[in-house]
Design an enzyme around this catalytic site. Structure first.
Site, PDB file in Angstrom:
ATOM      1  N   ASP A  78      -1.557  -1.013   5.865  1.00 22.70           N
ATOM      2  CA  ASP A  78      -1.883  -0.517   7.336  1.00 22.70           C
ATOM      3  C   ASP A  78      -3.209  -0.125   7.594  1.00 22.70           C
ATOM      4  O   ASP A  78      -3.592   0.166   8.719  1.00 22.70           O
ATOM      5  CB  ASP A  78      -0.933   0.839   7.603  1.00 22.70           C
ATOM      6  N   ASP A 108       0.905  -1.126  -0.090  1.00 21.18           N
ATOM      7  CA  ASP A 108      -0.002   0.122  -0.134  1.00 21.18           C
ATOM      8  C   ASP A 108       0.912   1.288   0.038  1.00 21.18           C
ATOM      9  O   ASP A 108       2.067   1.118   0.189  1.00 21.18           O
ATOM     10  CB  ASP A 108      -0.974  -0.105   1.274  1.00 21.18           C
ATOM     11  N   ARG A 141      -5.847   3.950  -7.847  1.00 26.64           N
ATOM     12  CA  ARG A 141      -7.098   3.904  -7.714  1.00 26.64           C
ATOM     13  C   ARG A 141      -7.734   2.679  -7.728  1.00 26.64           C
ATOM     14  O   ARG A 141      -8.780   2.391  -8.455  1.00 26.64           O
ATOM     15  CB  ARG A 141      -7.685   4.772  -9.052  1.00 26.64           C
ATOM     16  N   GLU A 183      -2.918  20.820   1.754  1.00 24.21           N
ATOM     17  CA  GLU A 183      -3.505  22.126   1.765  1.00 24.21           C
ATOM     18  C   GLU A 183      -3.054  22.617   2.974  1.00 24.21           C
ATOM     19  O   GLU A 183      -2.671  23.643   3.383  1.00 24.21           O
ATOM     20  CB  GLU A 183      -5.051  22.004   1.729  1.00 24.21           C
ATOM     21  N   ASN A 203      -8.468  -1.300   4.355  1.00 26.45           N
ATOM     22  CA  ASN A 203      -8.478  -1.625   2.815  1.00 26.45           C
ATOM     23  C   ASN A 203      -7.518  -2.673   2.308  1.00 26.45           C
ATOM     24  O   ASN A 203      -7.535  -2.839   1.158  1.00 26.45           O
ATOM     25  CB  ASN A 203      -8.661  -0.413   2.225  1.00 26.45           C
ATOM     26  N   ASP A 204      -6.615  -2.784   3.170  1.00 31.57           N
ATOM     27  CA  ASP A 204      -5.493  -3.696   2.813  1.00 31.57           C
ATOM     28  C   ASP A 204      -5.564  -5.167   3.235  1.00 31.57           C
ATOM     29  O   ASP A 204      -4.837  -6.067   2.818  1.00 31.57           O
ATOM     30  CB  ASP A 204      -4.076  -3.201   3.474  1.00 31.57           C
ATOM     31  N   ASP A 250      -4.812   5.852  -4.190  1.00 31.31           N
ATOM     32  CA  ASP A 250      -4.490   7.311  -4.668  1.00 31.31           C
ATOM     33  C   ASP A 250      -4.707   7.459  -6.233  1.00 31.31           C
ATOM     34  O   ASP A 250      -4.726   6.555  -6.754  1.00 31.31           O
ATOM     35  CB  ASP A 250      -3.153   7.660  -4.113  1.00 31.31           C
TER      36      ASP A 250
END
Length: 1189
Positions: free
Chosen positions: A820, A399, A794, A503, A823-824, A683
């Site tokens: 980590d 990841d 993605r 940001e 989703n992994d 990402d």
């Protein structure tokens, strides 16, 4: 009975598949009729009643254990057995007991974890009152109240919150490893319920939604209240595992509980993982069974022939039973030899393997060099059965966020009006590498500065202080053009809450350079510009999305001047610049190329002064587009395009997405070990590419980097084929397939194809979905495996698992997945080895992993040191173990030809019982726990030492065949040399010693000494423990032998210890010791000769490195520190926005977004800044003169 069957995991009735979930708020009776799961979770395997029967049932599924029970039954038949029952019962009970104890300990830990989670408390609305309930008692349809910093109890539909606009902020680190907060918003209808308990208790809305599934980013359903139906999506749902942040309270309706939650659905079922050596051992055990049957058949035929020809001569003193003949004798002899020769399938093998794996797991747990001090997190081997597989990894699937990166952004460089800032140079103008010791700017002149912000180029502060209009405009833009929320806990103590960490880094940079974003309302933005409070009127936010790749704000300054500020991807901004900026654009492009070469994420910044009349006209059309019911998004984009043109360029910013410490070096080291790393991330493509370059996975020197981002299956296939043809023009259309039985399963293995040069591949999730289709997946595999680096961006959690499964299924290789977040989990469980990154707040990946640690850099130590040593030790252990047991057994085989095939044992029964349990057990365990060919420093110096494990060179079917031949030779020596030495031999006093018991003692003593010397030859690394085990075992043997062969033992247990006086009568004779010495020399000499010749003529990589290590007589010097070279790149990446649509609509909405008091972890590491003179020109001269290169 049903509950018992259920407890024993026997499905009495197949559960009906849920197609749609239907529930009603505050109506437990109605919801219970659907028999939905409650909120309790269970990860344990056993309970008090099922532990013993289930565990024994699982253990006897092991072929060897069942085989030894069968042997025990045979030994209870007097006509067959020539061995006592204890020779099998003692080892069997020991094996079962050790495994029982280990499984019990593991399951008690699981029970404790389950109990801890299930007994957490939460407030639940029951019968019109808020009551504190355990999580396990929460039901579907309950309304629960959560407070700030609490874990989300179950999957909830958000009803109301303490925040305006019914917003809440959640942290999803447990799910995806991301620590930046995300916003969820309740429906206006339910938001009006607020925290009014009476209204909430009277709420009876009905929810219809999708059944339980593992899609973290998707939810579809409807809420019906008083006949009105409202659509529900993922923005209204709080998932179990998230944490409520910066929100005083919220209420939610339980939709999914316990095992039905998306968190638990992603956890999936625990897959029992077995190593390649396990599968090979199973194959070898089956072969050994066949080989045992073959040996027993030969000996039973021999017995039949002997009985037929010679048996009648012995009837006088060995009378036959009624009806007995040569055929029956041969049949019974077959089973007798099955018992005698059972040591070819040693039960102690499995115990020793478990002890070995457990010991090597503890070495990982105890390794101080894998302990992360900052987070107080040690490495942990969560599974004790996969250690040696760590030494065979070929593919690593990683990841990105939280695994390779820290998810922390730092403002590093900027280009303003054609001048680049951020680089540190010495007096001679040479670039200086920035380290922790490099002097930092002192921002003490700015009382609102963030003390954790670090910057090293003093020229930028000088430019701000000197009043440069371009520099001030640059930072003014950064302070105005964003959707960050500000909170002022105490006077002057500001905290920023950003939708994305980049940001936050840009706004923090503006803050430190004198343009402090202090607060906002839907209509205004308040700044402090160089100490002067200034309020701008916020007229419009032209929000970011993935198509626009830019964001703009339109503001009116206190003097009434209208200005549009815009930031975005440089390619997008440059298309919209006024011709006056063309020269500045060329210079800025050069700077952007330089920043991209350093792996930084870049943004272009521009502005435009607006005419009041034209803006009013545009504003009216903007209002029409924003209220349109059809094609609203497209109309808004068109309106934005009208005003975002003829911009004037200010410059560019460069933000570093901070990698975890040592990531590039780790990837480089693993690449030298011929391990391929694939990054699978959710990402966007630009971010993933950027990290690829930062990690040295993708390099400018590569011949080509292929980008696959097509929208149809045919286009994807065409791009993959074209890429493959470029890399290997001679490759055929059909993949080179080899049918294999790797890991015990039949499969089609795609062979590696030769490639000239290095290539990279980047493929997005949409294209990957087509490429993973059954008719195209082999094409994807061929193309990807030709590349040095592969990045899939993605991708969904399911796609991650599918990619891992594809490689696992069609490549003859061992895979490792590291991540980590939740989703992994799917890819961690799919890979042969799963590694979780701990120390972050998200722990779901760790709970599903086989190994865990705090930093990615520890992976190289896990593989190159612990993994390689574990594989080496396991292979040595198996080679030696099979050698000593086959040698032991073959001596029985040769003896059969001299005892009339009568199934008499050549050794004493107690020696047979204790050989594998005591005499030969501890020395081999010592070898297997502590041996190492070279130390850890040499292992890092020569990563090529890892290659033999990938090729499975140390233990294979061929190696097993060589062991068989070696054992056969040794057994011939061990039987015939003592036999010849004792035949017709007498003692010093003339008495005969050529009896069975003396021969048995001599044979077993020779055997034990030979296998001990062989173990000494196999040991590379001697420790005090190894020495103690080896010499201690030999001492125990002689002590036990003299004790058991003593008069006392014979008088107490006459039938069990018949070898009275044999030891003292035989072992005091010089010719016996000469025989032992001669036998040992004859057994060991060929081994020494072979090894000497191979080291001289055909040395392995291990031999070469060990030779260097012996010559050096010290640890190798550390690798020289590499000074980074300046790189130029035309590739750019990573505009500083989040992946989703921004907060623009929220910050300009009708009510002010209040941010409550919160505590946040630091975005930037804190180091003390030295006090520096702030006089611009003088200070710079002194600084450059003092700076050392």
């Amino acid at each position: 009975m049903g509950s018992l069957l259920s407890a024993c995991r026997i499905n009495v009735e197949k559960k009906k598949v849920e197609e749609e979930r239907h529930l009603r708020a505050n109506d437990r009776e109605y919801n219970l009729s659907f028999m939905y799961a409650n909120n309790a979770i269970k990860t344990s395997k056993y309970n008090v009643f099922t532990f013993l029967p289930l565990n024994l049932f699982e253990q006897f599924q092991r072929l060897a254990n069942a085989y030894f029970v069968f042997l025990l039954i045979l030994q209870l038949i007097p006509q067959i057995s020539s061995l006592s029952w204890f020779t099998t019962v003692v080892p069997l009970l020991l094996v079962l007991s050790i495994t029982l104890a280990k499984d019990l300990s593991d399951d008690i830990t699981r029970h404790k974890n389950d109990k801890h989670v299930n007994n957490r408390k939460v407030e639940v609305l029951i019968n019109g009152e808020l009551k504190s309930e355990k999580w396990m008692n929460v039901q579907v349809g309950d309304i629960v109240k959560l407070e700030n910093n609490e874990f989300v109890t179950a999957d909830l539909l958000l009803l109301s919150s303490s925040e305006p606009l019914n917003l809440i902020y959640i942290e999803t680190a447990e799910l995806d490893g991301e620590t930046n907060l995300k916003v969820k918003q309740a429906l206006t209808l339910t938001g009006d319920l607020g925290n009014d308990i009476q209204k909430l208790a009277a709420f009876n809305g009905e929810v219809r939604c999708e059944p339980p599934n593992n899609r973290l980013d998707k939810f579809t359903g409807t809420l019906t209240v008083r006949g009105e139906t409202f659509a529900l999506d993922n923005e209204r749902i709080l998932l179990r595992g998230c944490t409520l942040r910066n929100t005083e309270w919220c209420f939610g309706l339980v939709v999914f509980g316990g095992p039905d939650t998306k968190l638990m659905q992603n956890s999936g079922k625990s897959i029992f993982k077995r190593t390649s050596i396990d599968h090979l051992m199973n194959f070898l055990v089956m072969f050994i069974f066949g080989f045992l049957a073959f040996l027993c058949t030969i000996l039973s035929i021999g017995n039949g022939i002997w009985e037929y020809k010679e048996g009648n001569s012995f009837i006088t003193f060995l009378p036959r039973a009624d009806g007995a003949n040569a055929s029956l004798s041969a049949f019974l002899t077959f089973w007798s030899y099955v018992i005698i020769l059972n040591t070819v399938v040693p039960i102690s093998l499995y115990v020793s393997v478990e002890i070995l794996r457990l010991g090597n797991s503890y070495f990982i747990d105890w390794d101080c060099k894998m302990y992360h001090v900052k987070s107080n997190t040690p490495a942990q081997a969560r599974t004790t059965t996969l250690n040696e597989e760590l030494g065979q990894i070929k593919y690593i699937f990683s990841d990105k966020t939280g695994t390779l990166t820290q998810n922390i952004m730092t403002f590093n460089r900027c280009s303003i009006n054609g001048k680049s800032y951020g680089e540190v140079v010495d007096f001679a103008g040479q670039r200086v590498e920035v380290t922790e010791k490099t002097e930092k700017i002192d921002f003490s002149w700015n009382s609102l500065a963030d003390p954790k912000f670090c910057f090293h180029d003093h020229k930028l502060v000088e430019a701000v202080k000197s009043g440069s209009p371009e520099v001030r405009a640059f930072f003014r833009l950064l302070a105005l053009c964003h959707t960050v929320m500000a909170e002022e806990k105490t006077e002057g103590e500001l905290f920023y809450q950003a939708q994305s960490p980049d940001e936050g880094a840009l706004v923090t940079a503006a803050r430190n350079f004198g343009f402090v974003f202090r607060s906002r309302t839907p209509e205004t933005i308040s700044l402090v510009e160089m100490g002067v409070p200034t309020t701008y009127e916020l007229l419009a936010v032209l929000d970011f999305n993935n198509v626009r790749k830019r964001m703009s704000v339109i503001v009116r300054n206190p003097e009434g001047k209208l200005t549009l500020y815009c930031k975005g991807a440089d390619t997008i901004i440059f298309e919209r610049l006024h011709p006056l900026s063309s020269k500045l654009m060329e210079v800025t492009t050069e700077h952007l190329n330089e920043y991209a070469g350093e792996g930084l994420r870049t943004l272009a910044l521009a502005y435009k002064d607006l005419d009041e009349d034209k803006f009013e006209e545009w504003k009216e059309r903007h209002h029409e587009a924003s209220t349109s019911l059809e094609d609203r998004e497209a109309k808004l984009d068109a309106i934005y395009e009208e005003i975002e043109k003829d911009l004037l360029l200010l410059g560019a910013s460069a933000v570093e997405d901070k990698l975890q410490d040592g990531v590039p070096q780790t990837i480089e080291q693993l690449a030298k070990a011929d391990i391929k790393i694939w990054v699978l991330t959710g990402d966007k493509q630009e971010t993933a590419e950027n990290i690829g370059y930062s990690c040295n996975m993708l390099r400018e020197e590569m011949k080509e980097i292929f980008i696959v981002a097509s929208n149809t299956a045919e286009e994807v296939r065409e791009e993959l084929v074209n890429a493959r043809k470029k890399m290997s023009p001679e490759s055929g259309d059909e993949p080179p397939i080899e049918k294999s039985r790797f890991l015990g399963k039949k499969s089609q293995v795609v062979e590696d194809e030769k490639v000239n040069g290095e290539y990279g591949l980047v493929i997005n999730g949409h294209s990957l979905a087509f490429a993973l289709q059954k008719d195209m997946q082999l094409e994807l595999l061929r193309t990807a495996c030709m590349c040095q680096a592969v990045i899939c961006c993605r991708v969904t959690p399911l796609q991650k698992a599918q990619v891992v499964e594809l490689v696992k299924k069609h490549k003859k290789a061992v895979t490792l997945a590291i991540g980590d977040g939740a989703n992994d989990v799917s890819m961690i469980k799919t890979a042969h080895i799963g590694v979780g990154i701990s120390g972050q707040e998200g722990m779901q990946a760790v709970l599903s992993s086989d190994f865990s640690f705090a930093q990615f850099r520890y992976l190289q130590r896990l593989l190159l040191v612990h993994g390689r040593w574990s594989y080496l030790r396991m292979c040595k252990f198996l080679r030696y173990f099979f050698y000593k047991n086959f040698t032991f057994t073959f001596v029985h085989f040769w003896y059969a030809f001299f005892c009339g095939f009568s199934a008499q044992t050549v050794y004493d029964e107690w020696f047979i019982t204790l050989y594998n349990l005591i005499y030969a057990a501890l020395p081999v365990i010592g070898l297997s726990l502590f041996d190492q060919d070279v130390n850890d420093r040499w292992s890092f110096q020569y990563p090529q030492l890892y290659a033999p494990g990938q090729l499975n060179q140390y233990f294979s079917k061929m190696a097993f065949a060589r062991i068989l031949l070696h054992s056969c030779y040794s057994s011939l020596i061990l039987f015939f040399v003592p036999w010849a030495a004792m035949c017709d031999t007498v003692r010093d006093d003339g008495k005969d010693i050529a009896d069975y018991q003396s021969f048995a003692l001599l044979a077993q003593t020779c055997l034990l000494i030979v296998v001990s010397v062989q173990l000494g030859l196999d040991t590379y690394y001697w420790t005090a423990v190894s020495q103690f085990f080896l010499w201690g075992s030999l001492s125990v043997y002689f002590a036990v032998t003299f004790t058991m062969y003593s008069n006392g033992m014979y008088l107490i247990f006459t039938s069990s210890f018949p070898f009275i006086g044999t030891a003292r009568n035989s072992l005091n004779q010089p010719n016996i010791w000469l025989t032992i010495f001669l036998t040992t020399i004859l057994c060991i000499l060929p081994v020494v000769a072979k090894r000497f010749l191979f080291i001289q003529l055909k040395p392995t990589i291990n031999d070469k490195v060990r030779h260097k290590a012996r010559q050096a007589k010290a640890v190798p010097p550390p690798a020289p520190r590499k000074v980074p070279r300046r790189r130029i790149s035309t590739r750019r990446s990573g505009y500083a926005f989040s992946h989703a649509r921004g907060y623009g609509d929220l910050v300009t909405s009708g009510r002010f977004l209040r941010i409550p008091v919160k505590t946040r972890s630091a975005l930037f590491p804190h180091t003390d800044t030295p006090v520096a003179d702030s006089t611009p020109q003088t200070y710079r001269t002194i600084y450059e003169g003092a700076q050392s290169p």
